[in-house]
Design an enzyme around this catalytic site. Structure first.
Site, PDB file in Angstrom:
ATOM      1  N   HIS A  29     -15.602 -11.070  95.690  1.00 29.39           N
ATOM      2  CA  HIS A  29     -14.780 -10.586  96.560  1.00 29.39           C
ATOM      3  C   HIS A  29     -14.459 -11.419  97.851  1.00 29.39           C
ATOM      4  O   HIS A  29     -13.516 -11.836  98.601  1.00 29.39           O
ATOM      5  CB  HIS A  29     -15.476  -9.400  97.106  1.00 29.39           C
ATOM      6  N   HIS A  51     -23.773  -6.769  98.067  1.00 26.86           N
ATOM      7  CA  HIS A  51     -24.211  -8.082  98.078  1.00 26.86           C
ATOM      8  C   HIS A  51     -24.982  -8.460  98.914  1.00 26.86           C
ATOM      9  O   HIS A  51     -25.162  -7.739 100.195  1.00 26.86           O
ATOM     10  CB  HIS A  51     -22.675  -9.168  98.136  1.00 26.86           C
TER      11      HIS A  51
END
Length: 278
Positions: A188, A240
Site C-alpha cells: 500500500h 504492517h
C-alpha cells in the site's frame, strides 16, 4: 538505563502518541515537499521555457532523479539490513505497534480504515485503467505506456521483495481490514507513492502550460499527503509494522524516480529526433 532500554522507552512513547506523531510528521512533510517543488521549479523547469541547453536541462532532470533513487534505495537497504541482523528491530516494531493499538481511539481507526482503501489493489487498478484509457483517447500513447509500466512495474517489484524477505504480518483486527500475504515492504505504501506521484506527473504533463504552473504545487502536496496517509494507515490498522511502511515509501520513491526520469529521457529523445528530421 542501557541503550536498549532507552530505545524501548522512546519507541513506546512515540507509539503511545501515534495520532499526534502522524499529524506532526504530515505537517513537517508538506513544507519539505514544497521546498523540493521550489527547487524543481528553480533548476528543472519546463524545457519549453528553460534558458538552458536541452542536453544540460535533461542532465539536471536525470541527476535529480538519480539522487532520489540512490537516497531511497539506501533507506530501503538500511532497513532490510537491520531486519536481517537479528530480532531487535522486530521487537521494537512490535512494541511500537502495540502502543499505537492501545492509544488510538476506535473512531480514528474507522477513519484510517477508509483512508487505506485509497491504496487497495482493486481501487488503484480501476483508477489506473481509467487514467490509461483517458490518455489513450487523448492520443498520449507514450504517456499512457509510461503510466501502465510505472504502476504494473511497482506491483511486480513489491511482490518480488515480499517473496524475498517473507516477513509475517502483525496480528490485526480483521473486522476493520483484511490483509494477507507477506508484510515487508508495504505494498500500500509503495503503491500509493507511485500511483499518486505518477498521477500528479501525468496531470501536469497533460494540462496546458499556464494551468500546470499554477496547479503543480497543489498537486504535489495532495499526492504527498495522500501517499503518506495511506502508508501510515497500515500501521494504525495493525496490518504492517512501521519499518514495512518506511521500506514501502523508500522502494516506491525509488521506482517513481526511475519512471519519471525514463519518461523525461523519452520525451527528450523524441524532441531531438523531431528537430533533426525537421
Amino acid at each position: 538505563m542501557s541503550s536498549d532500554d532507552f530505545s524501548a522507552v522512546a519507541v513506546f512513547t512515540l507509539g503511545s502518541h501515534g495520532l499526534l506523531l502522524f499529524l506532526a510528521l504530515l505537517v513537517l512533510l508538506l513544507p519539505i515537499a514544497t521546498a523540493l517543488w521550489w527547487l524543481a521549479q528553480r533548476y528543472a523547469i519546463s524545457a519549453e521555457t528553460s534558458a538552458l541547453p536541452a542536453g544540460r536541462y535533461l542532465s539536471i532532470r536525470l541527476v535529480a532523479g538519480f539522487a532520489v533513487l540512490v537516497g531511497a534505495a539506501a533507506v530501503f537497504a538500511e532497513i532490510a539490513e537491520e531486519l536481517g541482523d537479528g530480532k531487535r528491530v522486530g521487537e521494537l516494531d512490535q512494541l511500537f505497534s502495540d502502543a499505537v493499538r492501545d492509544s488510538t481511539p476506535a473512531a480514528a481507526l474507522q477513519v484510517f480504515a477508509w483512508v487505506t482503501r485509497l491504496g487497495d489493489t482493486a481501487s488503484l487498478s480501476v483508477l489506473g485503467f481509467a487514467v490509461a484509457l483517458v490518455l489513450l483517447l487523448r492520443g498520449r500513447r507514450w504517456l499512457a505506456l509510461g503510466w501502465v509500466l510505472a504502476i504494473s512495474g511497482n506491483a511486480l517489484l513489491n511482490t518480488t521483495l515480499k517473496a524475498l524477505f517473507e516477513r509475517t504480518r502483525p496480528m490485526h483486527d480483521s473486522a476493520l481490514v483484511q490483509a494477507g500475504g507477506w508484510s515487508f515492504p508495504s505494498g500500500h505504501s509503495s503503491g500509493a507513492v507511485v500511483f499518486y506521484g505518477m498521477l500528479a506527473y501525468v496531470l501536469l504533463r497533460s494540462l496546458p502550460p499556464a494551468t500546470a504552473r499554477h496547479a503543480s504545487l497543489p498537486l504535489v502536496l495532495l499526492a504527498t499527503a495522500l501517499a503518506f496517509s495511506v502508508g501510515c494507515s497500515r500501521v494504525f490498522l495493525q496490518v504492517h509494522f512501521a519499518t514495512d511502511v518506511l521500506a514501502g515509501f523508500a522502494s516506491g520513491t525509488a521506482w517513481l524516480a526511475v519512471c519519471v526520469a525514463s519518461i523525461e529521457l523519452t520525451r527528450y529523445y523524441d524532441r531531438t529526433r523531431a528537430t533533426a528530421l525537421g
